[in-house]
Design a protein around this motif. Structure first.
Motif, mmCIF file in Angstrom:
data_model
loop_
_atom_site.group_PDB
_atom_site.id
_atom_site.type_symbol
_atom_site.label_atom_id
_atom_site.label_comp_id
_atom_site.label_asym_id
_atom_site.label_seq_id
_atom_site.Cartn_x
_atom_site.Cartn_y
_atom_site.Cartn_z
ATOM 1 N N ALA A 6 -12.225 -3.798 -16.475
ATOM 2 C CA ALA A 6 -10.907 -3.842 -15.843
ATOM 3 C C ALA A 6 -10.932 -4.830 -14.689
ATOM 4 C CB ALA A 6 -10.529 -2.450 -15.332
ATOM 5 N N PRO A 7 -9.865 -5.559 -14.482
ATOM 6 C CA PRO A 7 -9.832 -6.527 -13.402
ATOM 7 C C PRO A 7 -9.950 -5.853 -12.047
ATOM 8 C CG PRO A 7 -7.638 -6.209 -14.354
ATOM 9 C CD PRO A 7 -8.599 -5.498 -15.223
ATOM 10 N N GLN A 8 -10.696 -6.476 -11.139
ATOM 11 C CA GLN A 8 -10.888 -5.942 -9.796
ATOM 12 C C GLN A 8 -9.593 -6.075 -8.993
ATOM 13 O OE1 GLN A 8 -13.837 -4.469 -8.584
ATOM 14 N NE2 GLN A 8 -14.353 -4.560 -10.766
ATOM 15 N N ARG A 9 -9.338 -5.064 -8.161
ATOM 16 C CA ARG A 9 -8.166 -5.111 -7.291
ATOM 17 C C ARG A 9 -8.369 -6.205 -6.256
ATOM 18 N NH1 ARG A 9 -4.727 -0.697 -7.850
ATOM 19 N NH2 ARG A 9 -3.629 -1.432 -6.004
ATOM 20 N N ILE A 10 -7.294 -6.871 -5.911
ATOM 21 C CA ILE A 10 -7.346 -7.897 -4.870
ATOM 22 C C ILE A 10 -6.978 -7.215 -3.559
ATOM 23 C CG2 ILE A 10 -6.365 -10.088 -4.087
ATOM 24 C CD1 ILE A 10 -5.818 -10.681 -7.082
ATOM 25 N N LEU A 11 -7.970 -7.046 -2.702
ATOM 26 C CA LEU A 11 -7.824 -6.219 -1.512
ATOM 27 C C LEU A 11 -6.768 -6.736 -0.557
ATOM 28 C CD1 LEU A 11 -11.570 -5.332 -0.778
ATOM 29 C CD2 LEU A 11 -9.867 -4.062 -2.105
ATOM 30 N N SER A 12 -6.608 -8.059 -0.484
ATOM 31 C CA SER A 12 -5.619 -8.621 0.440
ATOM 32 C C SER A 12 -4.200 -8.229 0.038
ATOM 33 C CB SER A 12 -5.742 -10.148 0.500
ATOM 34 O OG SER A 12 -5.589 -10.725 -0.787
ATOM 35 N N ILE A 13 -3.962 -8.045 -1.268
ATOM 36 C CA ILE A 13 -2.641 -7.619 -1.735
ATOM 37 C C ILE A 13 -2.404 -6.164 -1.359
ATOM 38 C CG2 ILE A 13 -1.210 -7.242 -3.780
ATOM 39 C CD1 ILE A 13 -2.569 -9.637 -5.070
ATOM 40 N N ASP A 14 -3.417 -5.317 -1.558
ATOM 41 C CA ASP A 14 -3.294 -3.919 -1.137
ATOM 42 C C ASP A 14 -3.078 -3.825 0.368
ATOM 43 O OD1 ASP A 14 -3.604 -2.878 -3.685
ATOM 44 O OD2 ASP A 14 -5.772 -2.675 -3.510
ATOM 45 N N LEU A 15 -3.794 -4.640 1.115
ATOM 46 C CA LEU A 15 -3.661 -4.636 2.571
ATOM 47 C C LEU A 15 -2.256 -5.020 2.994
ATOM 48 C CD1 LEU A 15 -4.698 -4.557 5.476
ATOM 49 C CD2 LEU A 15 -5.590 -6.887 5.149
ATOM 50 N N LEU A 16 -1.714 -6.071 2.408
ATOM 51 C CA LEU A 16 -0.368 -6.511 2.774
ATOM 52 C C LEU A 16 0.670 -5.470 2.371
ATOM 53 C CD1 LEU A 16 1.564 -8.526 3.942
ATOM 54 C CD2 LEU A 16 1.474 -9.830 1.804
ATOM 55 N N LYS A 17 0.514 -4.891 1.182
ATOM 56 C CA LYS A 17 1.442 -3.832 0.777
ATOM 57 C C LYS A 17 1.409 -2.679 1.768
ATOM 58 C CE LYS A 17 1.458 -4.459 -4.271
ATOM 59 N NZ LYS A 17 1.070 -3.843 -5.564
ATOM 60 N N GLY A 18 0.210 -2.307 2.199
ATOM 61 C CA GLY A 18 0.073 -1.217 3.147
ATOM 62 C C GLY A 18 0.701 -1.522 4.485
ATOM 63 N N LEU A 19 0.475 -2.725 4.996
ATOM 64 C CA LEU A 19 1.091 -3.129 6.254
ATOM 65 C C LEU A 19 2.610 -3.099 6.156
ATOM 66 C CD1 LEU A 19 -1.167 -6.124 7.351
ATOM 67 C CD2 LEU A 19 -0.780 -4.022 8.655
ATOM 68 N N VAL A 20 3.122 -3.598 5.037
ATOM 69 C CA VAL A 20 4.564 -3.607 4.805
ATOM 70 C C VAL A 20 5.110 -2.184 4.815
ATOM 71 C CG1 VAL A 20 6.310 -4.014 3.037
ATOM 72 C CG2 VAL A 20 4.681 -5.812 3.590
ATOM 73 N N MET A 21 4.414 -1.270 4.145
ATOM 74 C CA MET A 21 4.861 0.114 4.087
ATOM 75 C C MET A 21 4.892 0.761 5.467
ATOM 76 S SD MET A 21 5.547 1.065 0.910
ATOM 77 C CE MET A 21 6.420 -0.484 0.878
ATOM 78 N N VAL A 22 3.852 0.521 6.252
ATOM 79 C CA VAL A 22 3.762 1.124 7.580
ATOM 80 C C VAL A 22 4.831 0.551 8.513
ATOM 81 C CG1 VAL A 22 2.316 1.291 9.648
ATOM 82 C CG2 VAL A 22 1.327 1.732 7.395
ATOM 83 N N ILE A 23 5.007 -0.759 8.491
ATOM 84 C CA ILE A 23 6.006 -1.401 9.348
ATOM 85 C C ILE A 23 7.412 -0.971 8.948
ATOM 86 C CG2 ILE A 23 7.034 -3.623 9.951
ATOM 87 C CD1 ILE A 23 4.217 -4.827 9.720
ATOM 88 N N MET A 24 7.639 -0.833 7.652
ATOM 89 C CA MET A 24 8.943 -0.400 7.159
ATOM 90 C C MET A 24 9.334 0.949 7.743
ATOM 91 S SD MET A 24 9.884 0.507 3.216
ATOM 92 C CE MET A 24 8.566 1.717 3.274
ATOM 93 N N ALA A 25 8.349 1.839 7.867
ATOM 94 C CA ALA A 25 8.622 3.174 8.403
ATOM 95 C C ALA A 25 9.107 3.113 9.847
ATOM 96 C CB ALA A 25 7.370 4.039 8.312
#
Length: 391
Positions: A6-25
């Protein structure tokens, strides 16, 4: 058992998604808790302050980043699916998101069992964009890029086109509120143009993550694109001729001028709005691939379960608001909302200083972290469960 192929997750994408989610709140917490939210728009140069404005401004980056990343992620998912399989997945997931928006998410915003204000907001936008992307992926990627650029750069030509009372036109390109009856209203907050192009642009950018593409080259290309987009935003905004239906104004003070300059239209997102926000998204992706550590892991946890987090964070914020309203003498029933929270005139006088808003926001994030962590662990250990791909 984990699939080693299975393809490895790209951590920078997960990180940016997480930052976006937290800031959105933060923005959603401000909606329900800030005293001034019930008196004026935080982006109004004549009434706002820089702390209030930038609390709102930083959250401008969230919706474009998430739409862009949804397209990019679709491209990555396409590595292990055929085009027809990916199309089918995008259509089903898109329809699911539209359904969730009009039911579970709408109820979270209003706590109104009568559903007097069905609202087409960000989850709706993502759903419709996925359905459109399901068709676009069958085109050559260069055509997808051309489509994306033409829509993003050209859609402001439609700003002077209006069809008053036309629901279809509002869904396509115009923020509008329609009276369904004396008590019920349809709120079109996120017209699908140009959001569909933001997602398709993200899909094109997924090509830069092919295994054959050099990491250092990707960083250089992303930095060039990001800096160019940012400079183009400043240039076009300064000229004040095109790219946004509301030109910025000189108010004679640095703070008011800055607020006006940095407040392009979001509903729908103008060319300038997208240049400003997507430049930040692309620059972050360019320079975050090697970031590691506990802080990165913390934010990435939210980024691996973004849809799950999105739903529960609205419920938690609204429940806290209901509690605070009760404790401050307004009564919990006032938070059963007949319209968008900041438009409820009976709530004038309710609310807290910005410092309290930040404290509540941090508390909510800390509360949600272990919940999201547990769900993330469940997803990672149960990848064979197909339904988890819809959460």
């Amino acid at each position: 058992m984990e699939n080693k192929n299975a393809p490895q997750r790209i951590l920078s994408i997960d990180l940016l998604k997480g930052l976006v989610m937290v800031i959105m709140a933060l923005d959603h917490t401000r909606d329900y808790f800030h005293y001034s939210a019930f008196y004026f728009d935080p982006t109004d140069p004549t009434k706002s302050t820089l702390p209030i404005f930038f609390t709102r401004f930083i959250t401008h980056f969230c919706a474009p980043a998430f739409s862009f990343l949804a397209g990019l992620s679709a491209c990555l998912v396409g590595r292990r699916k055929s085009k027809s399989e990916l199309s089918s997945f995008l259509v089903k997931r898109g329809l699911w998101l539209v359904f969730i928006e009009l039911t579970i998410v709408n109820f979270a915003w209003y706590f109104d069992l009568s559903f007097r204000n069905p609202s087409l907001i960000v989850i709706w936008s993502l759903g419709i964009s996925m359905i459109v992307l399901a068709a676009l992926i069958h085109l050559p990627k260069k055509i997808i890029l051309v489509f994306s650029i033409l829509v993003i750069f050209g859609h402001n030509l439609l700003d002077t086109t209006h069809f008053t009372g036309n629901v279809l036109w509002a869904i396509l390109h115009e923020y509008a509120i329609f009276n369904i009856s004396e008590t019920h209203h349809l709120n079109v907050y996120y017209p699908i143009i140009p959001w569909i192009a933001v997602m398709s642009l993200g899909y094109y950018f997924g090509s830069f993550y092919d295994k054959s593409y050099d990491i250092l080259k990707r960083k250089k290309v992303f930095n060039r694109i990001g800096i160019s987009a940012l400079l183009l935003f400043v240039f076009i905004r300064f000229i004040n001729r095109y790219g946004d239906p509301i030109p910025w104004k000189d108010y004679g003070t640095i703070s008011k001028d800055l607020i006006s300059f940095l407040n392009p239209s979001k509903y729908p997102p103008s060319l300038l709005y997208l240049l400003m926000t997507l430049s930040g998204t692309i620059l972050f992706l360019a320079n975050s691939e090697k970031l590691k550590g506990k802080v990165v892991d913390f934010f990435s946890t939210f980024g691996r379960v973004p849809f799950f987090y999105y739903i529960i964070h609205i419920y938690v914020i609204h429940l806290f608001a209901l509690l605070f309203a009760q404790l401050t003498g307004f009564g919990w029933k006032i938070m059963i909302l007949p319209t968008w929270v900041s438009e409820v005139t009976a709530l004038k006088g309710y609310g807290f200083p910005l410092s309290v808003v930040y404290a509540v926001w941090i508390g909510i994030i800390l509360l949600l972290y272990p919940i999201c962590k547990k769900f993330d662990n469940y997803k990672q250990s149960h990848k064979e469960k197909w339904w988890l791909s819809y959460l």
